[in-house]
Scaffold this motif. Structure first.
Motif, PDB file in Angstrom:
ATOM      1  N   VAL A 167      41.554  67.165  56.384  1.00  0.00           N
ATOM      2  CA  VAL A 167      43.515  67.337  56.747  1.00  0.00           C
ATOM      3  C   VAL A 167      43.066  67.191  58.513  1.00  0.00           C
ATOM      4  O   VAL A 167      42.279  68.000  58.789  1.00  0.00           O
ATOM      5  CB  VAL A 167      43.732  68.291  56.702  1.00  0.00           C
ATOM      6  N   ASP A 168      42.476  66.588  59.104  1.00  0.00           N
ATOM      7  CA  ASP A 168      43.182  66.395  61.020  1.00  0.00           C
ATOM      8  C   ASP A 168      41.519  66.886  60.549  1.00  0.00           C
ATOM      9  O   ASP A 168      41.532  67.620  62.540  1.00  0.00           O
ATOM     10  CB  ASP A 168      44.183  67.642  60.980  1.00  0.00           C
ATOM     11  N   GLY A 169      40.450  66.227  60.189  1.00  0.00           N
ATOM     12  CA  GLY A 169      39.408  66.686  61.151  1.00  0.00           C
ATOM     13  C   GLY A 169      38.232  67.419  60.617  1.00  0.00           C
ATOM     14  O   GLY A 169      37.776  68.289  61.348  1.00  0.00           O
ATOM     15  N   ARG A 170      39.320  68.699  59.738  1.00  0.00           N
ATOM     16  CA  ARG A 170      38.635  69.869  59.673  1.00  0.00           C
ATOM     17  C   ARG A 170      38.213  69.982  57.519  1.00  0.00           C
ATOM     18  O   ARG A 170      39.131  68.993  56.988  1.00  0.00           O
ATOM     19  CB  ARG A 170      39.416  71.057  59.598  1.00  0.00           C
ATOM     20  N   TRP A 186      39.752  76.781  56.977  1.00  0.00           N
ATOM     21  CA  TRP A 186      39.965  75.064  57.290  1.00  0.00           C
ATOM     22  C   TRP A 186      39.017  74.930  59.109  1.00  0.00           C
ATOM     23  O   TRP A 186      38.724  75.640  59.663  1.00  0.00           O
ATOM     24  CB  TRP A 186      41.138  74.350  58.025  1.00  0.00           C
ATOM     25  N   GLY A 209      35.643  73.327  60.902  1.00  0.00           N
ATOM     26  CA  GLY A 209      35.128  72.833  61.780  1.00  0.00           C
ATOM     27  C   GLY A 209      33.447  71.843  61.954  1.00  0.00           C
ATOM     28  O   GLY A 209      32.668  72.752  61.414  1.00  0.00           O
ATOM     29  N   ARG A 266      35.422  67.124  62.838  1.00  0.00           N
ATOM     30  CA  ARG A 266      35.485  67.494  64.302  1.00  0.00           C
ATOM     31  C   ARG A 266      34.536  68.541  64.464  1.00  0.00           C
ATOM     32  O   ARG A 266      35.182  69.732  63.672  1.00  0.00           O
ATOM     33  CB  ARG A 266      36.402  67.183  64.722  1.00  0.00           C
TER      34      ARG A 266
END
Length: 130
Positions: free
Chosen positions: A11-14, A103, A105, A130
């Motif tokens: 979700v959202d690069g994590r 979460w 990265g 990310r």
């Protein structure tokens, strides 16, 4: 060879990761299959046990297989991680042996197991982590 199934949930690069009680290293949620279980059955059971959510069976999609030295095992013991993406129902929460849900990265790569590091590299190169 240790055969494991893992859930890749980004979700959202994590990416969703878990830490078991008494451990310092984070792992992707999932685990070993029970005798006679399919990959999908293993994924659904492990995620229900670890995160208290239900995997949506029709949404399961293969995302790759990775091999590396198994954490906490003798040199030369490999783990093969077969990864899947999938939708789910419910609210994610640590359950069973899981102490923490996080979460992570790409900067957290050093906090995960060796096989998860390969998966982090793959997802980062694909622009998903990310």
């Amino acid at each position: 060879m240790i055969d494991k199934i893992a859930w890749l949930h980004l979700v959202d690069g994590r990416i969703l990761s878990t830490r078991s009680r008494g451990k310092d290293v984070y792992y992707l949620p999932g685990g070993k299959r029970e005798p006679g279980e399919s990959d999908a059955e293993t994924l659904a059971r492990e995620i229900r046990e670890e995160l208290d959510v239900t995997i949506a069976p029709g949404s399961i999609a293969a995302a790759g297989t990775f091999e590396a030295q198994a954490d906490g095992h003798a040199a030369g013991t490999l783990v093969r991680m077969t990864c899947y993406t999938a939708g789910y129902r419910g609210a994610l929460k640590a359950s069973s042996e899981i102490e923490e849900v996080a979460w992570l990265g790409y900067a957290d790569r050093g906090r995960v197991s060796a096989v998860d590091q390969l998966i982090f590299d793959h997802l980062h190169e694909a622009g998903l982590l990310r």
